[in-house]
Design an enzyme around this catalytic site. Structure first.
Site, PDB file in Angstrom:
ATOM      1  N   ARG A 174       0.661  -1.596   0.167  1.00 53.00           N
ATOM      2  CA  ARG A 174       0.044   0.144   0.037  1.00 53.00           C
ATOM      3  C   ARG A 174       0.728   1.070   0.196  1.00 53.00           C
ATOM      4  O   ARG A 174       0.306   1.777   0.612  1.00 53.00           O
ATOM      5  CB  ARG A 174      -1.266   0.027   1.101  1.00 53.00           C
ATOM      6  CG  ARG A 174      -1.920  -0.975   1.536  1.00 53.00           C
ATOM      7  CD  ARG A 174      -3.124  -0.798   0.149  1.00 53.00           C
ATOM      8  NE  ARG A 174      -3.858  -2.172   0.229  1.00 53.00           N
ATOM      9  CZ  ARG A 174      -3.947  -4.034  -0.413  1.00 53.00           C
ATOM     10  NH1 ARG A 174      -2.103  -3.166  -1.545  1.00 53.00           N
ATOM     11  NH2 ARG A 174      -3.763  -4.701   0.192  1.00 53.00           N
ATOM     12  N   SER A 225     -11.451  -0.579   3.888  1.00 56.16           N
ATOM     13  CA  SER A 225     -10.189  -0.911   5.521  1.00 56.16           C
ATOM     14  C   SER A 225      -9.793   0.534   5.835  1.00 56.16           C
ATOM     15  O   SER A 225      -9.831   0.798   4.481  1.00 56.16           O
ATOM     16  CB  SER A 225      -9.950  -2.037   5.474  1.00 56.16           C
ATOM     17  OG  SER A 225      -9.819  -3.287   5.390  1.00 56.16           O
ATOM     18  N   GLU A 315      -5.518   3.725   6.040  1.00 57.71           N
ATOM     19  CA  GLU A 315      -5.073   3.774   4.755  1.00 57.71           C
ATOM     20  C   GLU A 315      -5.709   4.188   3.751  1.00 57.71           C
ATOM     21  O   GLU A 315      -5.304   4.904   3.082  1.00 57.71           O
ATOM     22  CB  GLU A 315      -5.867   2.194   4.252  1.00 57.71           C
ATOM     23  CG  GLU A 315      -5.314   2.230   3.162  1.00 57.71           C
ATOM     24  CD  GLU A 315      -6.065  -0.157   3.245  1.00 57.71           C
ATOM     25  OE1 GLU A 315      -5.648  -0.865   3.246  1.00 57.71           O
ATOM     26  OE2 GLU A 315      -6.503   0.054   1.985  1.00 57.71           O
TER      27      GLU A 315
HETATM   28  C1  LIG Z   1     -15.506  -0.731  -0.241  1.00 60.31           C
HETATM   29  C2  LIG Z   1     -14.268  -0.788  -0.587  1.00 60.31           C
HETATM   30  C3  LIG Z   1     -13.376  -1.722  -1.007  1.00 60.31           C
HETATM   31  C4  LIG Z   1     -12.003  -0.988  -0.738  1.00 60.31           C
HETATM   32  N1  LIG Z   1     -11.403  -2.522  -1.333  1.00 60.31           N
HETATM   33  C5  LIG Z   1     -10.250  -2.063  -1.491  1.00 60.31           C
HETATM   34  C6  LIG Z   1      -9.025  -3.035  -1.518  1.00 60.31           C
HETATM   35  O1  LIG Z   1      -9.328  -4.733  -1.687  1.00 60.31           O
HETATM   36  N2  LIG Z   1      -7.954  -2.910  -1.304  1.00 60.31           N
HETATM   37  C7  LIG Z   1      -7.730  -1.707  -1.953  1.00 60.31           C
HETATM   38  O2  LIG Z   1      -5.913  -1.854  -2.155  1.00 60.31           O
HETATM   39  N3  LIG Z   1      -8.402  -0.722  -1.339  1.00 60.31           N
HETATM   40  C8  LIG Z   1      -9.441  -1.045  -1.484  1.00 60.31           C
HETATM   41  N4  LIG Z   1      -9.885  -0.222  -1.152  1.00 60.31           N
HETATM   42  C9  LIG Z   1      -9.878   1.983  -1.436  1.00 60.31           C
HETATM   43  C10 LIG Z   1      -9.636   2.181  -2.212  1.00 60.31           C
HETATM   44  O3  LIG Z   1     -10.308   1.438  -3.467  1.00 60.31           O
HETATM   45  C11 LIG Z   1      -8.176   2.097  -2.735  1.00 60.31           C
HETATM   46  O4  LIG Z   1      -6.910   3.358  -2.012  1.00 60.31           O
HETATM   47  C12 LIG Z   1      -8.508   3.089  -4.135  1.00 60.31           C
HETATM   48  O5  LIG Z   1      -7.337   3.239  -5.229  1.00 60.31           O
HETATM   49  C13 LIG Z   1      -8.756   4.537  -4.240  1.00 60.31           C
HETATM   50  O6  LIG Z   1      -9.024   5.105  -5.843  1.00 60.31           O
HETATM   51  P1  LIG Z   1     -10.018   6.438  -5.673  1.00 60.31           P
HETATM   52  O7  LIG Z   1      -9.996   6.708  -6.515  1.00 60.31           O
HETATM   53  O8  LIG Z   1     -11.044   6.383  -4.996  1.00 60.31           O
HETATM   54  O9  LIG Z   1      -8.504   7.617  -4.753  1.00 60.31           O
HETATM   55  P2  LIG Z   1      -8.956   8.796  -3.475  1.00 60.31           P
HETATM   56  O10 LIG Z   1      -9.848   8.214  -2.025  1.00 60.31           O
HETATM   57  O11 LIG Z   1      -9.954   9.846  -5.013  1.00 60.31           O
HETATM   58  O12 LIG Z   1      -8.030   9.380  -3.685  1.00 60.31           O
HETATM   59  C14 LIG Z   1      -6.990   8.678  -2.948  1.00 60.31           C
HETATM   60  C15 LIG Z   1      -5.243   9.176  -2.735  1.00 60.31           C
HETATM   61  O13 LIG Z   1      -4.898   8.778  -4.239  1.00 60.31           O
HETATM   62  C16 LIG Z   1      -4.316  10.083  -4.835  1.00 60.31           C
HETATM   63  N5  LIG Z   1      -4.244  10.467  -6.084  1.00 60.31           N
HETATM   64  C17 LIG Z   1      -5.608  10.284  -6.698  1.00 60.31           C
HETATM   65  N6  LIG Z   1      -5.121  10.611  -7.802  1.00 60.31           N
HETATM   66  C18 LIG Z   1      -4.224  10.327  -7.884  1.00 60.31           C
HETATM   67  C19 LIG Z   1      -2.448  10.939  -9.197  1.00 60.31           C
HETATM   68  N7  LIG Z   1      -3.634  10.833 -10.833  1.00 60.31           N
HETATM   69  N8  LIG Z   1      -1.967  11.245  -8.755  1.00 60.31           N
HETATM   70  C20 LIG Z   1      -1.221  10.771  -7.847  1.00 60.31           C
HETATM   71  N9  LIG Z   1      -2.263  10.375  -6.611  1.00 60.31           N
HETATM   72  C21 LIG Z   1      -3.212  10.303  -6.449  1.00 60.31           C
HETATM   73  C22 LIG Z   1      -4.944  10.968  -3.937  1.00 60.31           C
HETATM   74  O14 LIG Z   1      -4.376  12.303  -3.630  1.00 60.31           O
HETATM   75  C23 LIG Z   1      -5.406  10.830  -2.791  1.00 60.31           C
HETATM   76  O15 LIG Z   1      -4.388  10.862  -1.986  1.00 60.31           O
HETATM   77  C24 LIG Z   1     -11.334   0.116  -1.087  1.00 60.31           C
HETATM   78  C25 LIG Z   1     -12.506   0.897  -0.705  1.00 60.31           C
HETATM   79  C26 LIG Z   1     -13.890   0.530  -0.564  1.00 60.31           C
HETATM   80  C27 LIG Z   1     -14.924   1.645  -0.112  1.00 60.31           C
END
Ligand SMILES: Cc1cc2nc3c(=O)[nH]c(=O)nc-3n(C[C@H](O)[C@H](O)[C@H](O)COP(=O)(O)OP(=O)(O)OC[C@H]3O[C@@H](n4cnc5c(N)ncnc54)[C@H](O)[C@@H]3O)c2cc1C
Length: 320
Positions: A174, A225, A315
């Site tokens: 992560r 999580s 996380e």
């Molecule tokens: C129901 C659920 C289940 C999940 N299960 C998992 C799992 O099994 N495994 C897992 O790893 N994660 C899991 N997650 C967490 C989440 O899905 C991941 O962290 C995902 O990668 C976040 O993507 P996002 O586009 O929504 O990012 P955001 O929430 O919008 O942003 C997260 C971070 O990424 C940064 N960011 C966004 N875009 C960029 C970019 N282009 N360049 C640089 N930084 C950037 C943001 O600044 C922020 O700090 C889960 C979430 C939910 C809601």
């Protein structure tokens, strides 16, 4: 110092940038929580994105880049600055090499690879969010992380577009170098996949999706999580010795195990609820606030620290 109005005027002059003011961020987070951003902008154009960052820097306006908003806790007061989203979502394949725009939905990338019989992303099925953030946080599930397939990452470092290979991204559980350089914004990633049977890959993803949808109903307002799991090798020996062997999976101990020992399941504060079936899953059960969410998180961290002497680490990412 330039005012928000001056920054707004300059941003409004950038072609291909969609701009709004006083934009409620709750709309862009899966928690459905978060006050307004002074300025909000999005674009599919790398040039417009770079120009917007440049404008914010010139006017000393704080910037926060978000993706799908599935891993964010945004303050009830919102964000005093500019929230930016980079939405370029093109997916392309040349043989087993796939290139994905940072604004592509991760599930679309998984489906794209599976349908072409390209193995390597099928276990990421059902992880919400976009590709850029998946690389940023090295998203993964079912024993695999996206970093295993990343061969290049194109990003904007605030001055110019650069490219890193896998090693330079310094991926870990992560983690990536991008988490330590929040001003570096990922534009796209190249992935090396392996030819395989499309039907087999699609079945693996479908089976995973079914399990995940039961654990995290798609309408649940949450971030998955809240806390990172622990690597067994990082835990003090005295703490590791207390964990039953059956709990350890692939060298990791779920944070949920420690949280469960301190009575996390079912804990509640206002409309913020810890799932009764999962000690590391916190959701907004109605009109939850960031204030209650942060207080509940702090309470759980305290409880684990007091009982085990270790820090559970979020996380999720905080905004504002
Ligand atoms: C129901 C659920 C289940 C999940 N299960 C998992 C799992 O099994 N495994 C897992 O790893 N994660 C899991 N997650 C967490 C989440 O899905 C991941 O962290 C995902 O990668 C976040 O993507 P996002 O586009 O929504 O990012 P955001 O929430 O919008 O942003 C997260 C971070 O990424 C940064 N960011 C966004 N875009 C960029 C970019 N282009 N360049 C640089 N930084 C950037 C943001 O600044 C922020 O700090 C889960 C979430 C939910 C809601």
């Amino acid at each position: 110092m330039p005012t928000t109005e001056e920054t707004l005027l300059r941003l409004a002059g950038i072609p291909n940038l969609t701009l709004s003011t006083h934009t409620p961020l709750a709309r862009y987070t899966r928690f459905g929580i978060g006050g307004p951003a002074d300025l909000y902008a999005e674009t599919c154009s790398p040039d417009a994105f770079a120009a917007a960052i440049g404008t914010a820097r010139d006017t000393a306006m704080p910037v926060m880049v978000i993706g799908g908003g599935t891993n964010l806790i945004v303050s009830d007061l919102g964000f005093r600055g500019l929230v930016l989203r980079y939405r370029a979502d093109r997916l392309s394949a040349a043989g087993a090499h796939v290139v994905a725009g940072a604004g592509a939905v991760l599930q679309d990338l998984v489906d794209f690879a599976n349908a072409r019989g390209l193995k390597g992303l099928e276990t990421l099925a059902g992880i919400p969010g976009w590709v850029g953030a998946a690389v940023y946080g090295n998203a993964g599930a079912y024993g695999h992380s996206i970093s295993e397939r990343v061969v290049s990452v194109e990003f904007f470092d605030g001055e110019r577009v650069r490219s890193f290979d896998n090693q330079e991204c310094e991926f870990a559980y992560r983690e990536s170098i991008f988490k330590r350089h929040k001003e570096w914004i990922i534009f796209s990633t190249g992935l090396a996949l392996t030819p395989d049977d499309a039907a087999v890959l699609e079945k693996i993803s479908a089976d995973i999706l079914k399990i995940r949808n039961e654990k995290f109903p798609p309408t649940m307002k949450c971030a998955g999580s809240i806390f990172k799991n622990f690597l067994l090798r990082d835990l003090p020996a005295g703490v590791a010795a207390q964990v039953p062997a059956t709990v350890v999976r692939e060298g990791k101990i779920p944070a949920a195990w420690f949280l469960e020992q301190v009575g996390s399941k079912g804990a509640r504060r206002g409309d913020i609820q810890v799932a009764t079936y999962h000690a590391n899953l916190i959701y907004n059960d109605g009109a939850g606030t960031a204030r209650d969410l942060c207080a509940l998180i702090a309470d759980l961290k305290d409880r684990v620290r007091e009982r085990f002497g270790i820090e559970v680490e979020e996380e999720v990412q905080y905004v504002g």
